[in-house]
Structure formats: C-alpha cells, structure tokens
Design a protein around this motif. Structure first.
Motif, mmCIF file in Angstrom:
data_model
loop_
_atom_site.group_PDB
_atom_site.id
_atom_site.type_symbol
_atom_site.label_atom_id
_atom_site.label_comp_id
_atom_site.label_asym_id
_atom_site.label_seq_id
_atom_site.Cartn_x
_atom_site.Cartn_y
_atom_site.Cartn_z
ATOM 1 N N MET A 1 0.863 -0.976 0.360
ATOM 2 C CA MET A 1 0.273 -0.049 0.120
ATOM 3 C C MET A 1 0.622 1.243 -0.321
ATOM 4 O O MET A 1 1.952 1.180 0.117
ATOM 5 C CB MET A 1 -0.806 -0.135 0.704
ATOM 6 N N ILE A 2 0.292 1.962 -0.636
ATOM 7 C CA ILE A 2 0.958 3.615 -0.916
ATOM 8 C C ILE A 2 0.290 4.869 0.542
ATOM 9 O O ILE A 2 -1.357 4.471 -0.173
ATOM 10 C CB ILE A 2 1.282 4.311 -1.631
ATOM 11 N N HIS A 3 1.168 5.193 1.023
ATOM 12 C CA HIS A 3 0.919 6.137 2.050
ATOM 13 C C HIS A 3 0.699 7.753 1.907
ATOM 14 O O HIS A 3 2.343 7.919 1.586
ATOM 15 C CB HIS A 3 0.706 6.175 3.611
ATOM 16 N N ILE A 4 0.273 8.350 2.014
ATOM 17 C CA ILE A 4 0.792 9.549 1.838
ATOM 18 C C ILE A 4 0.718 10.483 3.143
ATOM 19 O O ILE A 4 0.158 10.667 3.757
ATOM 20 C CB ILE A 4 -0.464 10.672 0.616
ATOM 21 N N ARG A 5 1.700 11.251 3.458
ATOM 22 C CA ARG A 5 1.326 12.125 4.635
ATOM 23 C C ARG A 5 1.798 14.015 4.170
ATOM 24 O O ARG A 5 2.883 14.093 3.737
ATOM 25 C CB ARG A 5 2.607 11.248 5.821
ATOM 26 N N PRO A 6 1.246 14.216 5.079
ATOM 27 C CA PRO A 6 1.254 15.789 4.423
ATOM 28 C C PRO A 6 3.032 16.215 5.139
ATOM 29 O O PRO A 6 2.919 15.977 6.836
ATOM 30 C CB PRO A 6 0.456 16.447 4.934
ATOM 31 N N ALA A 7 3.971 17.374 4.682
ATOM 32 C CA ALA A 7 5.106 17.545 5.112
ATOM 33 C C ALA A 7 5.636 19.237 4.840
ATOM 34 O O ALA A 7 6.560 19.241 3.971
ATOM 35 C CB ALA A 7 6.196 16.711 5.092
ATOM 36 N N ARG A 8 5.145 19.512 5.058
ATOM 37 C CA ARG A 8 4.745 20.718 4.014
ATOM 38 C C ARG A 8 5.948 21.942 5.060
ATOM 39 O O ARG A 8 5.889 22.467 5.910
ATOM 40 C CB ARG A 8 3.579 22.467 3.959
ATOM 41 N N LEU A 9 6.764 21.652 4.150
ATOM 42 C CA LEU A 9 8.896 21.647 4.944
ATOM 43 C C LEU A 9 8.629 23.662 5.055
ATOM 44 O O LEU A 9 9.311 24.156 4.639
ATOM 45 C CB LEU A 9 9.802 21.454 4.083
ATOM 46 N N GLU A 10 7.408 24.235 6.151
ATOM 47 C CA GLU A 10 7.915 25.840 6.762
ATOM 48 C C GLU A 10 7.648 25.575 7.762
ATOM 49 O O GLU A 10 7.064 24.561 8.832
ATOM 50 C CB GLU A 10 6.931 26.113 5.628
ATOM 51 N N ARG A 11 8.632 26.591 8.656
ATOM 52 C CA ARG A 11 7.279 26.688 10.493
ATOM 53 C C ARG A 11 8.380 25.187 11.063
ATOM 54 O O ARG A 11 9.952 24.789 10.418
ATOM 55 C CB ARG A 11 6.577 27.076 10.340
ATOM 56 N N VAL A 12 7.557 24.844 11.609
ATOM 57 C CA VAL A 12 7.828 24.471 12.837
ATOM 58 C C VAL A 12 8.112 22.870 12.585
ATOM 59 O O VAL A 12 8.128 21.465 12.606
ATOM 60 C CB VAL A 12 6.974 24.251 14.089
ATOM 61 N N VAL A 13 7.632 22.547 11.006
ATOM 62 C CA VAL A 13 7.072 21.411 10.287
ATOM 63 C C VAL A 13 8.312 20.978 9.843
ATOM 64 O O VAL A 13 9.065 20.199 9.636
ATOM 65 C CB VAL A 13 6.245 21.215 9.844
ATOM 66 N N LYS A 14 9.230 22.134 8.974
ATOM 67 C CA LYS A 14 10.825 21.740 9.295
ATOM 68 C C LYS A 14 11.885 21.426 9.951
ATOM 69 O O LYS A 14 12.644 20.496 9.638
ATOM 70 C CB LYS A 14 10.652 23.740 7.987
ATOM 71 N N LYS A 15 11.315 21.824 11.080
ATOM 72 C CA LYS A 15 12.095 22.124 12.397
ATOM 73 C C LYS A 15 11.348 20.226 12.678
ATOM 74 O O LYS A 15 13.179 19.912 12.703
ATOM 75 C CB LYS A 15 12.065 23.237 13.682
ATOM 76 N N HIS A 16 10.646 19.960 12.556
ATOM 77 C CA HIS A 16 10.569 18.608 13.030
ATOM 78 C C HIS A 16 11.196 17.752 12.260
ATOM 79 O O HIS A 16 11.485 17.172 12.741
ATOM 80 C CB HIS A 16 9.121 18.519 12.821
ATOM 81 N N TRP A 17 10.835 18.339 10.587
ATOM 82 C CA TRP A 17 12.287 17.181 9.863
ATOM 83 C C TRP A 17 13.242 17.232 9.439
ATOM 84 O O TRP A 17 13.963 16.147 9.952
ATOM 85 C CB TRP A 17 10.798 17.846 8.402
ATOM 86 N N GLU A 18 14.164 18.109 9.677
ATOM 87 C CA GLU A 18 15.342 18.297 10.012
ATOM 88 C C GLU A 18 15.785 17.548 11.326
ATOM 89 O O GLU A 18 16.663 17.082 11.312
ATOM 90 C CB GLU A 18 15.427 20.167 10.089
ATOM 91 N N ASP A 19 14.784 17.948 12.313
ATOM 92 C CA ASP A 19 15.160 16.711 13.528
ATOM 93 C C ASP A 19 15.267 15.545 13.442
ATOM 94 O O ASP A 19 15.612 14.614 13.952
ATOM 95 C CB ASP A 19 14.870 17.713 14.895
ATOM 96 N N THR A 20 14.437 15.476 12.763
ATOM 97 C CA THR A 20 13.737 13.559 13.107
ATOM 98 C C THR A 20 13.665 12.745 11.589
ATOM 99 O O THR A 20 13.107 11.144 11.824
ATOM 100 C CB THR A 20 12.440 13.031 14.033
ATOM 101 N N ILE A 21 13.122 13.368 10.609
ATOM 102 C CA ILE A 21 13.370 12.521 9.347
ATOM 103 C C ILE A 21 15.307 12.755 8.653
ATOM 104 O O ILE A 21 16.153 12.128 8.317
ATOM 105 C CB ILE A 21 13.011 13.142 7.844
ATOM 106 N N LEU A 22 15.528 13.780 8.563
ATOM 107 C CA LEU A 22 17.249 14.096 8.294
ATOM 108 C C LEU A 22 18.518 14.421 9.193
ATOM 109 O O LEU A 22 19.315 13.851 9.036
ATOM 110 C CB LEU A 22 17.499 15.428 7.362
ATOM 111 N N LYS A 23 17.986 13.799 10.634
ATOM 112 C CA LYS A 23 18.914 13.590 11.279
ATOM 113 C C LYS A 23 17.998 12.193 12.136
ATOM 114 O O LYS A 23 17.796 12.265 12.747
ATOM 115 C CB LYS A 23 18.927 14.782 12.598
ATOM 116 N N SER A 24 19.104 11.391 12.213
ATOM 117 C CA SER A 24 18.338 9.829 12.441
ATOM 118 C C SER A 24 18.787 10.457 13.848
ATOM 119 O O SER A 24 19.290 11.321 14.239
ATOM 120 C CB SER A 24 18.658 9.069 11.993
#
Length: 150
Positions: A1-24
């Motif tokens: 199955m394919i799942h879609i997750r919104p992750a608009r990389l701005e403000r707090v989402v961008k910070k979360h992305w950098e902290d837990t996706i780009l930085k394992s």
C-alpha cells in the motif's frame, strides 16, 4: 500500500523534519523514552539509528493502516518531495514529546513510525499524478484535488 503524509517544509514542520527525518536518532538517545517492547521492535531491525515520524490522533485511522514494508510519500507545496518505507510503528507519548515538543492543538504526534530507504530528492507534481490516486469511495482524484491530511 502507498500512504501519503503531508509535510509542508516550513516553520515547525521544517524543524521537525530536520530533527527526525534528516537527522536520524540513535537508539541509545531515544531508549530512555521507550518501553521494553519498543526497544525490542527497534533492535530487531539490526540498526542503531532511526528516522522517525509521527501522526496525531487526528490521523489514527490512517496510522492504523500502516504496515511494515508499505511505501510512504511525503508531500508539500503541491509536490511529493520524499519517500521511504515503513520499518516499524508504535504509540509512545513520551517519545513524541521528546522529539516534537512544540506540537499543535491536535495533540502530540504519538503514533510513531520509523522509515527506511529514505529518498529526499523527489520533485513529483501532485496535480499530474492525482489521476493515479483514488479516494476512499474509489473515485480518482481530480487534478485540482489537494491532499489535506494523511
């Protein structure tokens, strides 16, 4: 199955992305927040570092549908920008508050999943691919449809 997750990389989402996706995150760093069962789940991957993302309870039905091995696409700004595969999943409020302390009114992102084989260099137009995606009613998305949630 394919799942879609919104992750608009701005403000707090961008910070979360950098902290837990780009930085394992290393297992020894997050293990104080994990149960014994969750540590075992992660140890079974034979890895020491993990890419993590989480859903709020507002997306619990979509999170419940995640299965290990499923593909997840991350979207924002009308395109898919990243993809990976579900590696493990568990519910953990303590870890969510540690990883993403500045959560929204909808609550913490306690429905956590780990991702392997992450690829972050995508640039795929959502409107051009909408005809390949079907709604819960089985109807194809229109080119103008926007993905509002998971």
């Amino acid at each position: 199955m394919i799942h879609i997750r919104p992750a608009r990389l701005e403000r707090v989402v961008k910070k979360h992305w950098e902290d837990t996706i780009l930085k394992s995150r290393r297992l020894d760093e997050i293990s104080p927040y994990l149960t014994t069962d969750e540590v075992e789940i992660l140890e079974k991957t034979n890895k020491k570092e993990f890419i993590l993302w989480g859903d709020t309870n507002g997306n619990i039905s979509e999170w419940n549908n995640l299965k290990v091995g499923d593909l997840v696409l991350f979207s924002g700004f009308n395109k898919y920008h990243s993809k990976g595969f579900i590696e493990s999943k568990f519910v953990n409020r303590d870890l969510a508050l540690f990883l993403w302390p500045d959560h929204w009114e909808t609550g913490p992102h306690l429905n956590i999943f780990t991702i392997n084989n992450l690829y972050t260099d995508m640039d795929v137009s959502i409107p051009r691919t909408n005809k390949l995606i079907y709604t819960k009613k089985g109807e194809p998305y229109k080119e103008t449809n926007r993905h509002q949630g998971a």
